[in-house]
Design an enzyme around this catalytic site. Structure first.
Site, mmCIF file in Angstrom:
data_model
loop_
_atom_site.group_PDB
_atom_site.id
_atom_site.type_symbol
_atom_site.label_atom_id
_atom_site.label_comp_id
_atom_site.label_asym_id
_atom_site.label_seq_id
_atom_site.Cartn_x
_atom_site.Cartn_y
_atom_site.Cartn_z
ATOM 1 N N GLU A 86 0.882 -1.173 0.000
ATOM 2 C CA GLU A 86 0.000 0.000 0.000
ATOM 3 C C GLU A 86 0.916 1.218 0.000
ATOM 4 O OE1 GLU A 86 -2.441 2.626 3.169
ATOM 5 O OE2 GLU A 86 -2.695 0.448 3.376
ATOM 6 N N ARG A 142 1.823 10.225 0.564
ATOM 7 C CA ARG A 142 2.361 11.129 1.580
ATOM 8 C C ARG A 142 3.592 11.884 1.099
ATOM 9 N NH1 ARG A 142 2.131 7.105 6.876
ATOM 10 N NH2 ARG A 142 -0.102 6.581 6.732
ATOM 11 N N LYS A 167 -11.028 -0.290 7.413
ATOM 12 C CA LYS A 167 -9.748 -0.062 8.067
ATOM 13 C C LYS A 167 -10.008 0.603 9.418
ATOM 14 C CE LYS A 167 -5.727 2.990 7.527
ATOM 15 N NZ LYS A 167 -4.969 3.846 6.576
#
Length: 206
Positions: free
Chosen positions: A38, A42, A125
């Site tokens: 994943e 960022r 999640k």
């Protein structure tokens, strides 16, 4: 390839600063027996890293830290096969459905869980897991939602991953300890392989 998440039960969460390291990172995860990444949005290198990592056909590449549908579209165009966000985004849910890829939204409250479930999403999640109270909090919050699976992320480490994986409602955990940014920056892919192999071993103990 999405069945790999159910099979491997650990999703490496990657923050990469230099896309030129993405190919070696992909190879290291495959060599370590955990061919999933994943790659979070960022850093400025994220989209290029997704594209490069996705060239490794043995690796299932997803995108994390999504904020909106446009983020998802760009990541999907780069090769992402699943989507993750820190919170639930209706626009991302719609775009993921349009693209036909799995979307795992972050949830922290029963209200957010209901919102995601009402969009037809069945794997959520739980984030940030440790800050929210860890395993005990997840047990309490998941009880009213039978049939819903969770992928706790946030504070998951080598020391507590097994505790989460022991829960029947947990399909997988997300963690970055085996793909720490410093290891990637330093090009220490041998350590990444070693840590990845150790992580894979946890799933055989639950």
């Amino acid at each position: 390839m999405i069945h790999l998440i159910n099979e491997k039960r650990i999703v490496p969460v990657v923050a990469i600063n230099d896309s030129s390291k993405a190919a070696d990172l992909a190879s290291a995860l495959v060599a370590g027996g955990l061919p999933i990444a994943e790659i979070t949005l960022r850093t400025p290198a994220s989209l290029d890293a997704i594209k490069i990592a996705a060239n490794n056909k043995d690796l299932l590449v997803g995108v994390g830290s999504l904020r909106n549908a446009e983020d998802l579209k760009r990541a999907h165009d780069a090769g992402a096969k699943f989507a993750v966000s820190a919170g639930f985004s209706p626009s991302v849910a719609v775009e993921a459905a349009r693209l036909g890829i799995p979307y795992f939204p972050g949830v922290a409250t029963p209200t957010e869980m209901l919102q995601a479930i009402n969009e037809g999403i069945t794997t959520l999640k739980f984030f940030p897991a440790e800050t929210l109270g860890g395993v005990n909090a997840l047990k309490a919050m998941t009880a009213p939602f039978p049939g819903i699976s969770f992928m706790p992320t946030g504070g998951i480490s080598a020391s507590n991953a097994k505790d989460y994986l022991a829960l029947a409602s947990v399909v997988a955990v997300g963690g970055s300890w085996m793909v720490a940014s410093k290891l990637i920056d330093d090009g220490d892919f041998e350590s990444i392989i070693t840590l990845t192999k150790e992580a894979v071993s946890y799933t055989h103990l639950t």
